[in-house]
Design a protein around this motif. Structure first.
Motif, mmCIF file in Angstrom:
data_model
loop_
_atom_site.group_PDB
_atom_site.id
_atom_site.type_symbol
_atom_site.label_atom_id
_atom_site.label_comp_id
_atom_site.label_asym_id
_atom_site.label_seq_id
_atom_site.Cartn_x
_atom_site.Cartn_y
_atom_site.Cartn_z
ATOM 1 N N TRP A 297 -70.105 -1.862 -13.843
ATOM 2 C CA TRP A 297 -71.092 -2.925 -13.610
ATOM 3 C C TRP A 297 -71.584 -3.501 -14.930
ATOM 4 O O TRP A 297 -71.705 -4.723 -15.095
ATOM 5 C CB TRP A 297 -72.253 -2.340 -12.817
ATOM 6 C CG TRP A 297 -73.307 -3.341 -12.417
ATOM 7 C CD1 TRP A 297 -73.385 -4.054 -11.272
ATOM 8 C CD2 TRP A 297 -74.466 -3.714 -13.182
ATOM 9 N NE1 TRP A 297 -74.502 -4.855 -11.255
ATOM 10 C CE2 TRP A 297 -75.179 -4.669 -12.428
ATOM 11 C CE3 TRP A 297 -74.952 -3.340 -14.433
ATOM 12 C CZ2 TRP A 297 -76.364 -5.251 -12.880
ATOM 13 C CZ3 TRP A 297 -76.132 -3.917 -14.886
ATOM 14 C CH2 TRP A 297 -76.824 -4.860 -14.109
ATOM 15 N N GLN A 298 -71.847 -2.610 -15.895
ATOM 16 C CA GLN A 298 -72.330 -3.058 -17.198
ATOM 17 C C GLN A 298 -71.286 -3.921 -17.903
ATOM 18 O O GLN A 298 -71.614 -4.978 -18.463
ATOM 19 C CB GLN A 298 -72.671 -1.836 -18.063
ATOM 20 C CG GLN A 298 -73.190 -2.180 -19.457
ATOM 21 C CD GLN A 298 -73.423 -0.927 -20.297
ATOM 22 O OE1 GLN A 298 -72.739 0.074 -20.117
ATOM 23 N NE2 GLN A 298 -74.384 -1.000 -21.194
ATOM 24 N N PHE A 299 -70.036 -3.497 -17.838
ATOM 25 C CA PHE A 299 -68.969 -4.252 -18.497
ATOM 26 C C PHE A 299 -68.792 -5.625 -17.857
ATOM 27 O O PHE A 299 -68.704 -6.651 -18.542
ATOM 28 C CB PHE A 299 -67.648 -3.467 -18.412
ATOM 29 C CG PHE A 299 -66.478 -4.221 -18.977
ATOM 30 C CD1 PHE A 299 -66.221 -4.201 -20.339
ATOM 31 C CD2 PHE A 299 -65.627 -4.955 -18.147
ATOM 32 C CE1 PHE A 299 -65.142 -4.900 -20.864
ATOM 33 C CE2 PHE A 299 -64.549 -5.652 -18.659
ATOM 34 C CZ PHE A 299 -64.310 -5.628 -20.026
ATOM 35 N N PRO B 94 -68.367 -12.681 -19.245
ATOM 36 C CA PRO B 94 -68.328 -13.762 -18.252
ATOM 37 C C PRO B 94 -67.022 -13.874 -17.486
ATOM 38 O O PRO B 94 -67.030 -14.074 -16.268
ATOM 39 C CB PRO B 94 -68.588 -15.014 -19.095
ATOM 40 C CG PRO B 94 -69.371 -14.508 -20.263
ATOM 41 C CD PRO B 94 -68.817 -13.158 -20.565
ATOM 42 N N LEU B 95 -65.904 -13.714 -18.180
ATOM 43 C CA LEU B 95 -64.622 -13.834 -17.493
ATOM 44 C C LEU B 95 -64.448 -12.728 -16.455
ATOM 45 O O LEU B 95 -64.034 -12.979 -15.312
ATOM 46 C CB LEU B 95 -63.477 -13.788 -18.508
ATOM 47 C CG LEU B 95 -62.054 -13.866 -17.904
ATOM 48 C CD1 LEU B 95 -61.879 -15.163 -17.124
ATOM 49 C CD2 LEU B 95 -60.998 -13.735 -19.002
ATOM 50 N N ALA B 96 -64.783 -11.502 -16.857
ATOM 51 C CA ALA B 96 -64.676 -10.382 -15.924
ATOM 52 C C ALA B 96 -65.612 -10.587 -14.735
ATOM 53 O O ALA B 96 -65.255 -10.271 -13.592
ATOM 54 C CB ALA B 96 -64.996 -9.066 -16.639
ATOM 55 N N TYR B 97 -66.779 -11.149 -14.985
ATOM 56 C CA TYR B 97 -67.734 -11.390 -13.898
ATOM 57 C C TYR B 97 -67.186 -12.411 -12.910
ATOM 58 O O TYR B 97 -67.244 -12.217 -11.689
ATOM 59 C CB TYR B 97 -69.064 -11.885 -14.466
ATOM 60 C CG TYR B 97 -70.100 -12.184 -13.402
ATOM 61 C CD1 TYR B 97 -70.928 -11.187 -12.911
ATOM 62 C CD2 TYR B 97 -70.225 -13.472 -12.872
ATOM 63 C CE1 TYR B 97 -71.870 -11.447 -11.933
ATOM 64 C CE2 TYR B 97 -71.159 -13.754 -11.892
ATOM 65 C CZ TYR B 97 -71.979 -12.739 -11.424
ATOM 66 O OH TYR B 97 -72.893 -13.014 -10.452
ATOM 67 N N ARG B 98 -66.610 -13.521 -13.426
ATOM 68 C CA ARG B 98 -66.089 -14.568 -12.541
ATOM 69 C C ARG B 98 -64.916 -14.066 -11.718
ATOM 70 O O ARG B 98 -64.820 -14.326 -10.515
ATOM 71 C CB ARG B 98 -65.683 -15.798 -13.367
ATOM 72 C CG ARG B 98 -66.865 -16.578 -13.914
ATOM 73 C CD ARG B 98 -66.442 -17.956 -14.387
ATOM 74 N NE ARG B 98 -65.549 -17.873 -15.545
ATOM 75 C CZ ARG B 98 -65.956 -17.856 -16.797
ATOM 76 N NH1 ARG B 98 -67.261 -17.921 -17.074
ATOM 77 N NH2 ARG B 98 -65.101 -17.779 -17.787
ATOM 78 N N VAL B 99 -64.034 -13.309 -12.378
ATOM 79 C CA VAL B 99 -62.878 -12.774 -11.659
ATOM 80 C C VAL B 99 -63.337 -11.774 -10.599
ATOM 81 O O VAL B 99 -62.889 -11.809 -9.450
ATOM 82 C CB VAL B 99 -61.892 -12.113 -12.641
ATOM 83 C CG1 VAL B 99 -60.795 -11.370 -11.871
ATOM 84 C CG2 VAL B 99 -61.274 -13.151 -13.552
#
Length: 476
Positions: A422-424, A429-434
């Motif tokens: 969750w922290q990562f 941003p890219l990991a969050y959008r994916v």
């Protein structure tokens, strides 16, 4: 009368005990009625007072005492010794029990009468004395009832608060032969008569200490029944046991704490008896013990003292106000915790006494509503300390110095990995959008149950479209 062996808290038992208490309407009714009454009495007792100013004064007195604790303890020992009181130091409960037993043996004592003392409960003193052939009888009415039942106290001020009058009557009928009755005065008089005989034959009197005054070498005991005064004056030897944090600099400081203690505990402006003990019987005095001993018990308190945050735990004056206002304690009762000190104060104190490996459930047994912190007469930030101990219980990286045994006892590798993920994701941003896009596409696979939280709630569903996607739709 057989004393129950010490109870070692089992973390696996807490939740079953809580469920059993919640499903016991008698227990819930007993506690609800008692807590409502105590909260009302406290509110009335402080009417006309500047409560916040008084709480600030109490907190300052306790902070000052703790800031100078080593020096005050030395001053206390010096003045008590000058007054004829023998002072003993105990590293833990086991050593304290040995000291008390040795004093009893030196006097060839076979029986002891005990005033109310939570430190003696913490030490499991009754069980220890019984193992060495010394009968220890509780003289406080609530403690006496609990002892008859073979139970432990469920509240630090009112040990038998979990029982109603009918239950007490039945217990006393079965164990002492009194008539079944709902007349409280009759039951109290019967217990008093039974105890009076024990007072006159006891070889040793054992008591706790509410405050120990360093400047005068005085032990202060607060009570309502007179049993404390009988315990400390009738037997030829008086042994007082207390935690090292109970010392205060002066009688003036103690007076401020007394004003808070009695109103917060039982809603009284002052208790019936305030006992000031400064030594054994002298000269031609007609009453009082031949010997007075004080056992100063550490039992993990020095470890708490070394931590800048957790040291606030030692401010406690044992009034029980935090329990009386705690929604969790009121619903599950004191025995659910399985520890000497239940309720909010127990949640921050017991992990130091038993370790987080055994007491891992305690910091989490709270809604963090903040009621305990709001009513504490010496402003202990209990909710903040609960959060700190929760962090310690799962802190595998040791963000804090390990002042509590069992540090990281609740750490779960899978849960820790989930939070690291969750922290990562939220830091990139890219990991969050994916991740958000994939989650919205796989929302049909989301389970309907998400642990205990969804036992009584509907699990929130992932949105069909992410927030970023919805914003783009609106802008197009």
């Amino acid at each position: 009368m057989s004393e129950q062996p010490p109870h070692n808290p089992d973390v696996q038992e807490f939740h079953p005990r809580a469920r059993a208490a919640i499903n016991n309407p008698q227990i819930r009714q007993n506690f609800r009625r008692a807590m409502d009454g105590l909260m009302g009495k406290r509110k009335t007792a402080f009417e006309g007072w500047d409560l916040e100013a008084l709480r600030t004064l109490g907190a300052d007195v306790r902070r000052n005492a703790l800031a100078n604790l080593p020096d005050l303890l030395e001053q206390l020992e010096e003045n008590l010794t000058a007054n004829g009181v023998r002072v003993h130091w105990a590293l833990d409960g086991e050593e304290a029990c040995r000291i008390v037993t040795d004093i009893c043996r030196a006097r060839d004592a076979r029986s002891a009468i005990k005033g109310k003392s939570m430190v003696s409960e913490e030490m499991h003193l009754n069980h220890h004395l019984e193992q060495h052939g010394i009968e220890a009888l509780e003289s406080d009415l609530g403690e006496y009832i609990v002892q008859l039942a073979g139970e432990t106290p469920s509240h630090i001020i009112m040990p038998a608060i979990h029982k109603n009058t009918g239950e007490i009557s039945e217990l006393m009928h079965e164990r002492t032969g009194t008539e079944r009755s709902t007349d409280v005065e009759y039951l109290t008089a019967s217990a008093r008569q039974q105890l009076r005989e024990k007072f006159m034959r006891a070889d040793v009197g054992i008591s706790g200490v509410n405050f120990a005054v360093a400047e005068t070498g005085t032990l202060c005991l607060v009570e309502n029944e007179g049993n404390g005064r009988m315990t400390t004056t009738v037997p030829p030897c008086h042994i007082a046991v207390t935690g090292i944090e109970k010392v205060v600099p002066s009688l003036e400081d103690m007076s401020a704490l007394l004003a808070l203690l009695t109103r917060s505990a039982t809603g009284q402006h002052i208790t019936t008896y305030i006992n000031m003990i400064s030594g054994p019987r002298r000269g031609e005095e007609l009453d009082g013990p031949e010997e007075v001993h004080l056992v100063l018990v550490d039992n993990g308190r020095s470890g708490i003292y070394q931590d800048d945050e957790l040291v606030d735990t030692l401010r406690c004056i044992r009034c029980g106000a935090c329990m009386n206002h705690c929604p969790v304690y009121t619903r599950v009762g004191g025995h659910t915790y399985g520890t000497t000190y239940p309720g909010p104060i127990g949640k921050i104190l017991m992990p130091h006494l038993v370790g987080l490996d055994e007491g891992r459930h305690l910091p989490s047994a709270s809604s963090l509503c903040g009621a305990c912190g709001e009513v504490c007469p010496v402003k202990i930030p209990i909710p903040d300390l609960l959060v700190r101990l929760r962090q310690e219980s799962v802190d595998g990286d040791r963000l804090h110095p390990a002042v509590v045994d069992g540090h990281g006892a609740k750490r779960n590798t899978a849960e820790a990995l989930a939070w690291k993920t969750w922290q990562f994701v939220h830091a990139h941003p890219l990991a969050y959008r994916v991740g958000a896009a994939v989650g919205s596409q796989l929302r049909a696979l989301q389970p309907s149950r998400l642990g205990a939280w969804t036992r009584y709630r509907t699990a929130p569903k992932l949105a069909a479209r992410t927030l970023h996607q919805q914003l783009k739709d609106r802008q197009s």
